[in-house]
Design an enzyme around this catalytic site. Structure first.
Site, mmCIF file in Angstrom:
data_model
loop_
_atom_site.group_PDB
_atom_site.id
_atom_site.type_symbol
_atom_site.label_atom_id
_atom_site.label_comp_id
_atom_site.label_asym_id
_atom_site.label_seq_id
_atom_site.Cartn_x
_atom_site.Cartn_y
_atom_site.Cartn_z
ATOM 1 N N TRP A 60 21.156 72.201 60.757
ATOM 2 C CA TRP A 60 22.127 71.535 59.871
ATOM 3 C C TRP A 60 23.485 71.161 60.558
ATOM 4 O O TRP A 60 24.435 70.526 60.123
ATOM 5 C CB TRP A 60 22.023 71.785 58.408
ATOM 6 C CG TRP A 60 22.741 73.211 58.347
ATOM 7 C CD1 TRP A 60 22.384 74.316 59.253
ATOM 8 C CD2 TRP A 60 23.557 73.687 57.505
ATOM 9 N NE1 TRP A 60 23.237 75.308 58.796
ATOM 10 C CE2 TRP A 60 23.638 75.120 57.392
ATOM 11 C CE3 TRP A 60 24.082 73.110 56.225
ATOM 12 C CZ2 TRP A 60 24.578 75.761 56.776
ATOM 13 C CZ3 TRP A 60 24.827 73.952 55.574
ATOM 14 C CH2 TRP A 60 25.032 75.095 55.396
ATOM 15 N N ASP A 61 23.662 72.229 61.480
ATOM 16 C CA ASP A 61 25.149 72.212 61.887
ATOM 17 C C ASP A 61 25.537 70.882 62.568
ATOM 18 O O ASP A 61 26.741 70.637 62.100
ATOM 19 C CB ASP A 61 24.997 73.508 63.322
ATOM 20 C CG ASP A 61 24.643 74.562 62.994
ATOM 21 O OD1 ASP A 61 23.584 74.802 62.068
ATOM 22 O OD2 ASP A 61 24.674 75.489 63.882
ATOM 23 N N LYS A 119 26.078 85.955 53.262
ATOM 24 C CA LYS A 119 26.368 85.621 54.574
ATOM 25 C C LYS A 119 27.431 84.669 55.124
ATOM 26 O O LYS A 119 28.193 85.040 55.943
ATOM 27 C CB LYS A 119 25.036 85.252 55.184
ATOM 28 C CG LYS A 119 24.956 85.068 56.891
ATOM 29 C CD LYS A 119 23.533 84.880 57.403
ATOM 30 C CE LYS A 119 23.724 84.666 58.988
ATOM 31 N NZ LYS A 119 22.433 83.999 59.333
ATOM 32 N N GLN A 120 27.380 83.364 54.352
ATOM 33 C CA GLN A 120 28.541 82.354 54.860
ATOM 34 C C GLN A 120 28.550 81.421 53.704
ATOM 35 O O GLN A 120 27.821 81.628 52.629
ATOM 36 C CB GLN A 120 27.679 81.650 55.928
ATOM 37 C CG GLN A 120 26.277 80.873 55.509
ATOM 38 C CD GLN A 120 25.537 80.686 56.637
ATOM 39 O OE1 GLN A 120 24.808 81.269 57.052
ATOM 40 N NE2 GLN A 120 25.790 79.304 57.303
ATOM 41 N N LYS A 167 55.512 32.753 34.344
ATOM 42 C CA LYS A 167 55.480 32.521 35.944
ATOM 43 C C LYS A 167 54.298 32.931 36.650
ATOM 44 O O LYS A 167 53.502 33.669 36.262
ATOM 45 C CB LYS A 167 56.570 34.078 36.124
ATOM 46 C CG LYS A 167 57.920 33.411 36.259
ATOM 47 C CD LYS A 167 58.765 34.611 36.852
ATOM 48 C CE LYS A 167 60.323 34.031 36.916
ATOM 49 N NZ LYS A 167 61.089 34.979 37.295
ATOM 50 N N GLU A 197 54.951 35.941 47.939
ATOM 51 C CA GLU A 197 54.830 35.786 46.081
ATOM 52 C C GLU A 197 55.884 36.216 45.533
ATOM 53 O O GLU A 197 56.327 37.280 45.677
ATOM 54 C CB GLU A 197 53.454 36.307 45.823
ATOM 55 C CG GLU A 197 52.485 35.069 45.436
ATOM 56 C CD GLU A 197 52.581 34.154 44.421
ATOM 57 O OE1 GLU A 197 53.527 34.486 43.669
ATOM 58 O OE2 GLU A 197 51.741 33.403 44.207
ATOM 59 N N ASP A 198 56.188 35.690 44.146
ATOM 60 C CA ASP A 198 57.270 36.005 43.583
ATOM 61 C C ASP A 198 56.694 36.650 42.252
ATOM 62 O O ASP A 198 57.380 37.171 41.280
ATOM 63 C CB ASP A 198 58.271 35.136 43.152
ATOM 64 C CG ASP A 198 58.122 34.069 42.133
ATOM 65 O OD1 ASP A 198 56.751 33.707 42.362
ATOM 66 O OD2 ASP A 198 58.698 33.460 41.320
ATOM 67 N N SER A 230 49.846 27.068 46.046
ATOM 68 C CA SER A 230 50.639 27.022 44.773
ATOM 69 C C SER A 230 49.809 26.511 43.737
ATOM 70 O O SER A 230 48.992 25.485 44.035
ATOM 71 C CB SER A 230 52.043 26.236 44.952
ATOM 72 O OG SER A 230 52.513 25.991 43.867
ATOM 73 N N ALA A 231 50.311 26.837 42.567
ATOM 74 C CA ALA A 231 49.573 26.222 41.322
ATOM 75 C C ALA A 231 50.051 24.795 40.956
ATOM 76 O O ALA A 231 49.371 24.027 40.360
ATOM 77 C CB ALA A 231 49.564 26.909 40.083
ATOM 78 N N THR A 275 62.208 26.113 41.350
ATOM 79 C CA THR A 275 62.047 25.065 40.514
ATOM 80 C C THR A 275 61.686 25.525 39.355
ATOM 81 O O THR A 275 61.718 24.910 38.235
ATOM 82 C CB THR A 275 60.872 24.124 40.786
ATOM 83 O OG1 THR A 275 59.609 24.875 41.069
ATOM 84 C CG2 THR A 275 61.104 23.340 42.160
ATOM 85 N N ASP A 327 53.768 30.934 48.486
ATOM 86 C CA ASP A 327 54.138 30.303 46.813
ATOM 87 C C ASP A 327 55.260 29.430 46.969
ATOM 88 O O ASP A 327 56.066 29.450 47.701
ATOM 89 C CB ASP A 327 54.029 31.419 45.935
ATOM 90 C CG ASP A 327 54.193 31.126 44.414
ATOM 91 O OD1 ASP A 327 53.890 30.007 44.103
ATOM 92 O OD2 ASP A 327 55.034 31.553 43.731
ATOM 93 N N LEU A 328 55.254 28.560 46.012
ATOM 94 C CA LEU A 328 56.369 27.699 46.133
ATOM 95 C C LEU A 328 57.407 28.132 44.936
ATOM 96 O O LEU A 328 58.564 28.423 45.649
ATOM 97 C CB LEU A 328 55.858 26.328 45.399
ATOM 98 C CG LEU A 328 56.868 25.001 45.445
ATOM 99 C CD1 LEU A 328 57.403 24.676 46.886
ATOM 100 C CD2 LEU A 328 56.071 23.710 44.882
ATOM 101 N N ASP A 329 57.292 28.114 43.779
ATOM 102 C CA ASP A 329 58.355 28.320 42.848
ATOM 103 C C ASP A 329 58.856 29.736 43.112
ATOM 104 O O ASP A 329 57.828 30.948 42.949
ATOM 105 C CB ASP A 329 57.833 28.140 41.569
ATOM 106 C CG ASP A 329 57.993 26.938 41.019
ATOM 107 O OD1 ASP A 329 58.270 25.991 41.903
ATOM 108 O OD2 ASP A 329 57.500 26.482 40.000
ATOM 109 N N LYS A 372 45.825 31.854 39.369
ATOM 110 C CA LYS A 372 46.142 33.221 39.838
ATOM 111 C C LYS A 372 45.945 34.000 38.860
ATOM 112 O O LYS A 372 46.497 33.602 37.504
ATOM 113 C CB LYS A 372 47.676 33.200 40.444
ATOM 114 C CG LYS A 372 47.687 32.411 41.971
ATOM 115 C CD LYS A 372 49.157 32.141 42.359
ATOM 116 C CE LYS A 372 49.428 31.327 43.384
ATOM 117 N NZ LYS A 372 50.714 30.947 43.726
HETATM 118 O O1 IFM Z 1 22.338 76.809 61.117
HETATM 119 C C1 IFM Z 1 22.961 78.058 61.168
HETATM 120 C C2 IFM Z 1 22.605 78.945 59.891
HETATM 121 O O2 IFM Z 1 23.439 78.343 58.943
HETATM 122 C C3 IFM Z 1 23.195 80.456 60.267
HETATM 123 N N1 IFM Z 1 22.360 80.887 61.206
HETATM 124 C C4 IFM Z 1 22.777 80.078 62.495
HETATM 125 C C5 IFM Z 1 22.242 78.582 62.419
HETATM 126 C C6 IFM Z 1 22.310 78.132 63.756
HETATM 127 O O3 IFM Z 1 23.914 77.918 64.015
#
Ligand code: IFM
Length: 986
Positions: free
Chosen positions: A323-324, A579-580, A824, A948-949, A893-894, A796, A788-790, A924
């Site tokens: 998943w890194d 761990k993390q 306006k 535009e004004d 312009s309208a 005008t 726009d005109l006016d 508008k």
């Molecule tokens: O994907 C990681 C995991 O979250 C922690 N251990 C190491 C893996 C690879 O980096």
């Protein structure tokens, strides 16, 4: 500022970590930072991306190719090498601006000294090629011997993988060929050595040659090596023949030419991603180095490989993709090189079948992605992934079975890619199937709790791997919820945009679970929420019941420094030590949905309990610290992340398993902390938000980003951000800084924005025009101007007012200038309604039609006397200047009398198109009038600027997707991109 990492002596104990630190590579292969004479004993490796092999019952891992850059010296019969002889001096360096590795070693020899210099690179220009330049210089006459060629004895952790090895040296080309054991794929390495001096070939075996010569004192002897690597995965014909041909061609081109081409590609790569930090050299160096590590492993060509957890630094972690990639590396590539980001996501699409097989293996539906993914997507992770250091037995771990969040991480990555780049073609190229299959997996995995009437996710391991098999991990549940949401959004998107594709794709899921089930599950899905008292989110059910110990207390319980803290009886499993980053990672991913208070409470709660036992962890604490406005809390975590491969200070063993190598997730994490964290860069696919929280010493961060195909240079400091858009960008970009409203940055423009404190400071110093002046530059790049005109070209408005006032008088009530403000920018019929509302009168439609006609007659009478002198200041000059710059001009312009008025004002000839109330029906703020004008000019909305004004007109211009210059007061025309008092200001 240095771009070189260097070692100035030789330290044997650093051979392994230097192999990582001095890595070179190009995404096709990685070449460890070893020295020329090193062999497999010093972990020399040429690791090939995406080519895996299984030898016997051992773990499947990537294949290392034979080393074609091998060169060993002897002088006067004595072997010379840092390991054989004590060098007089030694320097190893890597210039990471261009990925060139150098070493210079001086040896004492009889009567003098010999200097050996070697330079090499893994070509970023030709991905199969390596090249080296080697130089010898002696201060005394001596007899030198060089053994060089291809070293076929490769380093393997679970090898050997190369069978049927054949080596030869013929007609100056050394060739090593082999077949992988499992898939029977050929691997070929060819090498040529080009000596620029007379040599005598004395011996040599296989693909190795030994040459010798008499070196003269003071002379320099130079030679070059060209190496090519091809495998059966390359679709390049016979790998051996192709490699042989390539080294011949390389030799013809010559080292200098190859180096030049290689450096040019590196220059281009850096131009997309270099981040400059002003005020902190150490951080600058470490961040650049982290980016370098990502660049050498990024798959630029192949969508069949992704980035392994240890990059291409060897076979650790089985060369597998975790998943890194999605969670830690993808953001860097999204911002700097979306092509690579696409390749990374395509890899998941190509490995969907493996994920389907894994889900089926466990009895689930859909796709359960591999925790450790290789070429086929089948899981390389074993059930016994760690050895117990005490018993020597393998431990049952649940990375493979229970880190189900991997499927949600993949979905998160794909959706990030699609929303960030706008490239939703990825969905029809297989992305939708991946997403739906992952949602189906979770539907089958979830447990419906009939008591609590909710879907729960039980028996999982979250990012914190020390607590296996827990229930309702907040991170996992939040990501599963996101998966369901994304799955449903993709259904919607394909139904709207890919109507041709949708029925076919949806038919594959006709038997369900699909839309109905996803909706149902989502409606009753449980995600742990902050405790109302202390705002802390419980990491998983009953986490708060675990033993509370401090990290130092837990460390004091350690018996063996390599013992694993997780698993069945790991030290941390019964405690709250994680761990993390887990909950904190979730807060970072879904930052918009949590308050600052919740983030801070969880940061403070979990931080002391986090071991940071994974290199993926510290960067997340840096990111969230920046997010809550405490960058200085985050800074040490950033530095720890950014220096992990420089210091080599990371876990080298888990149990008895070697886990050293480079740390791409940390490299990506360092980039995320610096850019998404401290610089506060956030792009949701539509608006670029910049909310910096720079740590103490940082004055600014400057970097390029690619957003929706356009290049922007961001310069971010505490009080001011500047965004410069490349001139060839196709569309303007909405930008919001310091929490303010959106502004548009046109192609070629530079937008500078101040935070409120700095802006008022500037006002006080009389520099109030500062921002506006910068924003005017945006106008220099427009292709069409719609007026726009006016109130913009002519006033005008006063004639309208007079006409309306006369009508009101006739009807018997007073109509003031104040009342007139409401008219306006509003069409004639609507104006009449407002007027009658003011007078408190009602009439039939027919009567109103007659009144509108009457008002118009009065008005035309008033304006028949108009001439050029009625033009507002600066109008004619500005129109002429636009014409001179070839900017197309339209009226939007309208007014139904617009053409008549332009004629009277003598400026009709300056307009390429006139869109007035006779051509459009919607008033508008509907954008119709500007859209029609833009079409008549043959331009895209992003190329046009509206003038535009009126508030309604400004809103119409914005709704048409155009930049709007307001003419009037900034406090009234708040939505305008730039407000001036009149065209004379421009
Ligand atoms: O994907 C990681 C995991 O979250 C922690 N251990 C190491 C893996 C690879 O980096």
């Amino acid at each position: 500022m240095s771009w070189t990492v260097a070692e100035h002596d030789f330290d044997k104990s650093k051979v392994t970590t230097n192999g990582n630190k001095y890595m070179t590579g190009n995404g096709y292969m990685g070449y460890r930072g070893t020295l020329e004479e090193f062999t497999k004993e010093q972990l020399t490796a040429v690791t090939l991306a995406g080519l895996y092999d299984k030898s016997g019952e051992q773990w499947r891992e990537p294949v290392n190719a034979p080393n074609g850059l091998f060169a060993k010296l002897s002088c006067n019969g004595q072997p010379l090498g840092v390991l054989d002889a004590d060098p007089l001096s030694h320097c190893q360096e890597l210039e990471f601006r261009n990925a060139v590795h150098r070493r210079e070693t001086e040896y004492g020899i009889r009567g003098g000294k010999l200097t050996f210099t070697a330079e090499r690179f893994v070509s970023m220009d030709q991905l199969h090629l390596l090249a080296g330049r080697l130089i010898l210089h002696s201060t005394a006459d001596c007899r030198l011997e060089i053994e060089t060629g291809i070293d076929g004895e490769v380093w393997d952790i679970n090898g050997p993988h190369l069978t049927e090895r054949k080596e030869q040296c013929k007609a100056g080309t050394a060739l090593s060929t082999a077949i992988t054991g499992e898939l029977k794929l050929p691997v070929a390495v060819a090498e040529r050595a080009d000596f620029t001096f007379d040599v005598q070939e004395t011996a040599g075996e296989g693909a190795m040659r030994v040459i010798s010569f008499d070196a003269k004192a003071g002379e320099t002897y130079e030679w070059f090596k060209y190496v090519a690597v091809y495998t059966g995965l390359d679709n390049a014909g016979d790998p051996a023949a192709t490699a042989e041909q390539e080294v011949l061609t390389a030799e013809k081109a010559g080292y200098e030419e190859l180096l030049k081409a290689h450096c040019a590609v590196w220059e281009e790569r850096w131009s997309r991603c270099d981040c400059r930090i002003e005020g902190d050299e150490a951080a600058q160096f470490a961040l650049r180095y982290s980016i370098y590590q990502l660049l050498i492993i990024a798959p630029t060509e192949s969508e069949k490989v992704s980035i392994p957890a240890r990059g291409l630094s060897g076979q650790v972690y089985k060369g597998a993709v975790f998943w890194d990639t999605e969670m830690f590396m993808l953001p860097f590539f999204l911002h700097s090189d979306p092509r690579i980001a696409r390749n990374l996501m395509m890899y998941r699409i190509h490995t969907l079948d493996g994920a389907r097989r894994k889900a089926a293996e466990y009895g689930f539906l859909g796709a359960f992605y591999a925790w450790e993914s290789q070429d086929s997507g089948d899981d390389a992770c074993t059930l016994f992934n760690v050895n117990d250091v005490f018993t020597g037995r393998s431990m049952r771990t649940y990375f493979r079975d229970k880190q189900v969040h991997i499927s949600a991480d993949v979905v998160h990555g794909i959706w990030q890619y699609v929303t960030f780049t706008g490239d939703d073609s990825l969905l029809v190229d297989g992305g939708a199937e991946v997403i739906w299959e992952c949602a189906r997996f979770f539907y089958s995995y979830a447990y419906y709790n009939p008591v609590k009437k909710r879907y729960e996710i039980l028996d999982v391991t979250g990012p914190d791997e020390y607590h296996e098999r827990v229930n309702n991990n907040a991170f996992t549940n939040a990501l599963v919820k996101e998966t369901l949401e994304i799955a449903l959004r993709v259904v919607q998107l394909l139904q709207d945009k890919y109507r041709g594709h949708y029925p076919g794709l949806a038919a594959l899921f006709a038997d369900g679970p699909f839309v109905a089930e996803f909706n149902e599950m989502l409606e009753h899905f449980y995600v742990p929420q902050p405790d109302p008292e202390n705002l802390v989110i419980e990491q998983f059910d009953r986490y708060f019941k675990l033993e509370e110990v401090t990290l130092s207390e837990l460390k004091s319980r350690v018996i063996n420094k390599n013992e694993y803290w997780g698993g069945g009886s790991g030290l941390a499993t019964t405690t709250t030590i994680l761990k993390q980053a887990d909950v904190v990672l979730m807060l970072n991913l879904f930052k918009a949905t949590f308050s600052k208070e919740v983030k801070q409470a969880n940061w403070e709660f979990y931080e002391p309990r986090t071991e940071h036992g994974s290199s993926l962890s510290p960067c997340i604490y840096a990111l969230v610290a920046a997010d809550i406005g405490s960058p200085d809390w985050g800074y040490p975590y950033f530095m720890r992340t950014a220096t992990v491969d420089l210091t080599g200070e990371s876990k080298q063993y888990v149990g008895d398993l070697y886990i050293g190598g480079t740390h791409p997730a940390a490299n990506g994490g360092a980039w995320m902390a610096a850019v998404l964290g401290f610089a506060g860069v956030q792009f949701d696919g539509e608006v670029l938000r910049l909310n910096p929280a720079l740590p103490g010493p940082w004055q600014s961060v400057e970097l390029p980003v690619i957003l929706r195909g356009g290049l922007f240079i961001l310069r971010i400091s505490r009080n001011e951000v500047a965004v410069t858009a490349a001139a060839d960008n196709r569309e303007p970009l909405a930008i919001s800084a310091f929490g303010g409203g959106d502004m548009s940055c046109l192609p070629g423009a530079k937008l500078r924005l101040l935070n409120s404190a700095a802006a008022s400071e500037q006002e006080r110093n009389g520099q109030g025009k500062f921002i506006r002046e910068e924003r005017k530059q945006m106008l220099e790049h427009m292709k069409g101007a719609i007026f726009d005109l006016d109130g913009v070209i002519v006033d005008t408005a006063k004639y309208h007012f007079l006409a309306w006032r006369s009508l009101a008088e006739e009807l018997g009530f007073v109509f003031t200038e104040e009342h007139n403000e409401r008219l306006k920018g509003v069409s004639r019929t609507r104006s009449l309604d407002i007027l009658l509302e003011i007078g408190g009168m009602e009439f039939s439609e027919a009567e109103k039609l007659a009144m509108a006609d009457k008002k118009n007659r009065l008005y035309v009478e008033y304006i028949s006397g108009l001439n050029e002198s009625a033009l507002l200041p600066g109008v004619k000059e500005y129109l002429n200047s636009l014409r001179a710059r070839d900017v197309a001009i339209a009226l939007g312009s309208a007014s139904k009398n617009a053409a008549f008025i332009l004629d009277k004002l003598n400026i009709a000839g300056l307009f390429d198109a006139v869109v007035d109330g006779n051509k459009v029906t919607l008033a508008k703020p509907d954008p119709e009038v500007f859209q029609t004008a833009c079409k008549e000019l043959g331009l895209q909305p992003g190329e046009c600027v509206v003038f535009e004004d009126a508030e309604a007109g400004v809103a119409a211009g914005k709704a048409a997707g155009m930049l709007v210059v307001g003419i009037g007061k900034p406090e009234v025309l708040k939505e305008a991109d730039l407000v001036v008092t009149g065209l004379h200001e421009l």
